[in-house]
Design a protein around this motif. Structure first.
Motif, PDB file in Angstrom:
ATOM      1  N   LEU A   6       0.837  -1.199   0.000  1.00  0.00           N
ATOM      2  CA  LEU A   6       0.000   0.000   0.000  1.00  0.00           C
ATOM      3  C   LEU A   6       0.874   1.251   0.000  1.00  0.00           C
ATOM      4  CD1 LEU A   6      -2.855   1.241   0.259  1.00  0.00           C
ATOM      5  CD2 LEU A   6      -2.543   1.120   2.723  1.00  0.00           C
ATOM      6  N   ALA A   7       1.901   1.272   0.833  1.00  0.00           N
ATOM      7  CA  ALA A   7       2.812   2.417   0.892  1.00  0.00           C
ATOM      8  C   ALA A   7       3.567   2.582  -0.426  1.00  0.00           C
ATOM      9  CB  ALA A   7       3.791   2.246   2.049  1.00  0.00           C
ATOM     10  N   LEU A   8       3.998   1.493  -1.012  1.00  0.00           N
ATOM     11  CA  LEU A   8       4.700   1.543  -2.293  1.00  0.00           C
ATOM     12  C   LEU A   8       3.789   2.106  -3.384  1.00  0.00           C
ATOM     13  CD1 LEU A   8       7.265   0.842  -3.895  1.00  0.00           C
ATOM     14  CD2 LEU A   8       6.280  -1.417  -4.273  1.00  0.00           C
ATOM     15  N   GLY A   9       2.569   1.635  -3.433  1.00  0.00           N
ATOM     16  CA  GLY A   9       1.611   2.133  -4.418  1.00  0.00           C
ATOM     17  C   GLY A   9       1.303   3.607  -4.227  1.00  0.00           C
ATOM     18  N   LEU A  10       1.151   4.037  -2.993  1.00  0.00           N
ATOM     19  CA  LEU A  10       0.884   5.443  -2.717  1.00  0.00           C
ATOM     20  C   LEU A  10       2.073   6.304  -3.131  1.00  0.00           C
ATOM     21  CD1 LEU A  10      -0.966   7.581  -1.529  1.00  0.00           C
ATOM     22  CD2 LEU A  10       0.030   7.092   0.714  1.00  0.00           C
ATOM     23  N   GLY A  11       3.288   5.842  -2.841  1.00  0.00           N
ATOM     24  CA  GLY A  11       4.481   6.584  -3.249  1.00  0.00           C
ATOM     25  C   GLY A  11       4.572   6.720  -4.761  1.00  0.00           C
ATOM     26  N   LEU A  12       4.301   5.644  -5.476  1.00  0.00           N
ATOM     27  CA  LEU A  12       4.318   5.693  -6.940  1.00  0.00           C
ATOM     28  C   LEU A  12       3.223   6.596  -7.495  1.00  0.00           C
ATOM     29  CD1 LEU A  12       5.064   1.956  -7.752  1.00  0.00           C
ATOM     30  CD2 LEU A  12       6.579   3.911  -8.124  1.00  0.00           C
ATOM     31  N   ALA A  13       2.055   6.574  -6.881  1.00  0.00           N
ATOM     32  CA  ALA A  13       0.957   7.423  -7.332  1.00  0.00           C
ATOM     33  C   ALA A  13       1.301   8.897  -7.142  1.00  0.00           C
ATOM     34  CB  ALA A  13      -0.327   7.078  -6.579  1.00  0.00           C
ATOM     35  N   ILE A  14       1.888   9.240  -6.011  1.00  0.00           N
ATOM     36  CA  ILE A  14       2.262  10.634  -5.754  1.00  0.00           C
ATOM     37  C   ILE A  14       3.366  11.070  -6.718  1.00  0.00           C
ATOM     38  CG2 ILE A  14       3.362  12.172  -4.079  1.00  0.00           C
ATOM     39  CD1 ILE A  14       1.818  10.597  -1.903  1.00  0.00           C
ATOM     40  N   GLU A  15       4.382  10.237  -6.887  1.00  0.00           N
ATOM     41  CA  GLU A  15       5.477  10.569  -7.800  1.00  0.00           C
ATOM     42  C   GLU A  15       4.969  10.702  -9.236  1.00  0.00           C
ATOM     43  OE1 GLU A  15       9.964   9.039  -8.891  1.00  0.00           O
ATOM     44  OE2 GLU A  15       8.844   8.062  -7.283  1.00  0.00           O
ATOM     45  N   GLY A  16       4.136   9.791  -9.665  1.00  0.00           N
ATOM     46  CA  GLY A  16       3.582   9.853 -11.011  1.00  0.00           C
ATOM     47  C   GLY A  16       2.737  11.093 -11.225  1.00  0.00           C
ATOM     48  N   THR A  17       1.986  11.493 -10.219  1.00  0.00           N
ATOM     49  CA  THR A  17       1.181  12.704 -10.312  1.00  0.00           C
ATOM     50  C   THR A  17       2.065  13.934 -10.489  1.00  0.00           C
ATOM     51  OG1 THR A  17      -0.559  11.738  -8.943  1.00  0.00           O
ATOM     52  CG2 THR A  17      -0.527  14.140  -9.110  1.00  0.00           C
ATOM     53  N   LEU A  18       3.152  13.996  -9.725  1.00  0.00           N
ATOM     54  CA  LEU A  18       4.063  15.135  -9.851  1.00  0.00           C
ATOM     55  C   LEU A  18       4.706  15.183 -11.234  1.00  0.00           C
ATOM     56  CD1 LEU A  18       5.745  15.101  -6.329  1.00  0.00           C
ATOM     57  CD2 LEU A  18       4.016  16.684  -7.191  1.00  0.00           C
ATOM     58  N   TYR A  19       5.110  14.027 -11.762  1.00  0.00           N
ATOM     59  CA  TYR A  19       5.697  13.978 -13.105  1.00  0.00           C
ATOM     60  C   TYR A  19       4.672  14.383 -14.159  1.00  0.00           C
ATOM     61  CZ  TYR A  19       9.737  11.410 -11.246  1.00  0.00           C
ATOM     62  OH  TYR A  19      10.851  11.025 -10.552  1.00  0.00           O
ATOM     63  N   ALA A  20       3.438  13.971 -13.981  1.00  0.00           N
ATOM     64  CA  ALA A  20       2.400  14.295 -14.958  1.00  0.00           C
ATOM     65  C   ALA A  20       2.029  15.777 -14.927  1.00  0.00           C
ATOM     66  CB  ALA A  20       1.154  13.443 -14.693  1.00  0.00           C
ATOM     67  N   LEU A  21       1.987  16.366 -13.734  1.00  0.00           N
ATOM     68  CA  LEU A  21       1.584  17.766 -13.616  1.00  0.00           C
ATOM     69  C   LEU A  21       2.723  18.744 -13.896  1.00  0.00           C
ATOM     70  CD1 LEU A  21      -0.665  17.635 -10.420  1.00  0.00           C
ATOM     71  CD2 LEU A  21      -1.388  17.784 -12.810  1.00  0.00           C
ATOM     72  N   PHE A  22       3.960  18.363 -13.543  1.00  0.00           N
ATOM     73  CA  PHE A  22       5.098  19.279 -13.666  1.00  0.00           C
ATOM     74  C   PHE A  22       6.282  18.587 -14.341  1.00  0.00           C
ATOM     75  CE2 PHE A  22       2.861  20.160  -9.624  1.00  0.00           C
ATOM     76  CZ  PHE A  22       2.317  21.394  -9.941  1.00  0.00           C
ATOM     77  N   PRO A  23       6.153  18.185 -15.617  1.00  0.00           N
ATOM     78  CA  PRO A  23       7.263  17.473 -16.263  1.00  0.00           C
ATOM     79  C   PRO A  23       8.521  18.329 -16.390  1.00  0.00           C
ATOM     80  CG  PRO A  23       5.575  18.014 -17.870  1.00  0.00           C
ATOM     81  CD  PRO A  23       5.017  18.358 -16.525  1.00  0.00           C
ATOM     82  N   GLY A  24       8.375  19.612 -16.657  1.00  0.00           N
ATOM     83  CA  GLY A  24       9.540  20.491 -16.765  1.00  0.00           C
ATOM     84  C   GLY A  24      10.268  20.631 -15.439  1.00  0.00           C
ATOM     85  N   GLY A  25       9.505  20.777 -14.381  1.00  0.00           N
ATOM     86  CA  GLY A  25      10.102  20.882 -13.047  1.00  0.00           C
ATOM     87  C   GLY A  25      10.807  19.599 -12.639  1.00  0.00           C
ATOM     88  N   ALA A  26      10.226  18.455 -12.999  1.00  0.00           N
ATOM     89  CA  ALA A  26      10.844  17.171 -12.668  1.00  0.00           C
ATOM     90  C   ALA A  26      12.169  16.997 -13.405  1.00  0.00           C
ATOM     91  CB  ALA A  26       9.893  16.024 -13.008  1.00  0.00           C
ATOM     92  N   LYS A  27      12.202  17.404 -14.675  1.00  0.00           N
ATOM     93  CA  LYS A  27      13.444  17.304 -15.443  1.00  0.00           C
ATOM     94  C   LYS A  27      14.510  18.235 -14.870  1.00  0.00           C
ATOM     95  CE  LYS A  27      11.466  15.994 -19.890  1.00  0.00           C
ATOM     96  NZ  LYS A  27      11.281  16.420 -21.285  1.00  0.00           N
ATOM     97  N   ALA A  28      14.106  19.447 -14.496  1.00  0.00           N
ATOM     98  CA  ALA A  28      15.057  20.398 -13.910  1.00  0.00           C
ATOM     99  C   ALA A  28      15.601  19.856 -12.596  1.00  0.00           C
ATOM    100  CB  ALA A  28      14.383  21.749 -13.696  1.00  0.00           C
ATOM    101  N   MET A  29      14.737  19.233 -11.798  1.00  0.00           N
ATOM    102  CA  MET A  29      15.178  18.660 -10.527  1.00  0.00           C
ATOM    103  C   MET A  29      16.179  17.529 -10.772  1.00  0.00           C
ATOM    104  SD  MET A  29      12.901  16.800  -7.556  1.00  0.00           S
ATOM    105  CE  MET A  29      12.409  15.516  -8.678  1.00  0.00           C
ATOM    106  N   MET A  30      15.932  16.715 -11.794  1.00  0.00           N
ATOM    107  CA  MET A  30      16.853  15.622 -12.109  1.00  0.00           C
ATOM    108  C   MET A  30      18.201  16.157 -12.582  1.00  0.00           C
ATOM    109  SD  MET A  30      14.372  12.899 -13.987  1.00  0.00           S
ATOM    110  CE  MET A  30      12.782  12.509 -13.309  1.00  0.00           C
ATOM    111  N   ARG A  31      18.180  17.248 -13.361  1.00  0.00           N
ATOM    112  CA  ARG A  31      19.446  17.851 -13.802  1.00  0.00           C
ATOM    113  C   ARG A  31      20.233  18.388 -12.612  1.00  0.00           C
ATOM    114  NH1 ARG A  31      16.501  19.107 -18.492  1.00  0.00           N
ATOM    115  NH2 ARG A  31      15.654  21.051 -17.678  1.00  0.00           N
TER     116      ARG A  31
END
Length: 66
Positions: A6-31
């Protein structure tokens, strides 16, 4: 085991939501993460780990009271 999944699924759902809503910000954070030293990256990982354990401990400890 089901709580872990359940915790793993929730973590993936939150991370996926952030990537979907803010792809540019996620790429900048990775850089920016690539520019960190290994020690700085490790320190961030340990801090995230400690915060996660603290949150779980607080929720599990106070869950029976609420």
């Amino acid at each position: 085991m089901s709580l872990f999944l359940l915790a793993l699924g929730l973590g993936l759902a939150i991370e996926g939501t952030l990537y979907a809503l803010f792809p540019g910000g996620a790429k900048a954070m990775m850089r920016r993460a690539l520019d960190l030293s290994d020690q700085g990256f490790r320190l961030m990982g340990v801090a995230a780990l400690a915060l996660g354990v603290l949150i779980v401990a607080l929720v599990r400890g106070f869950g029976s009271v609420v």
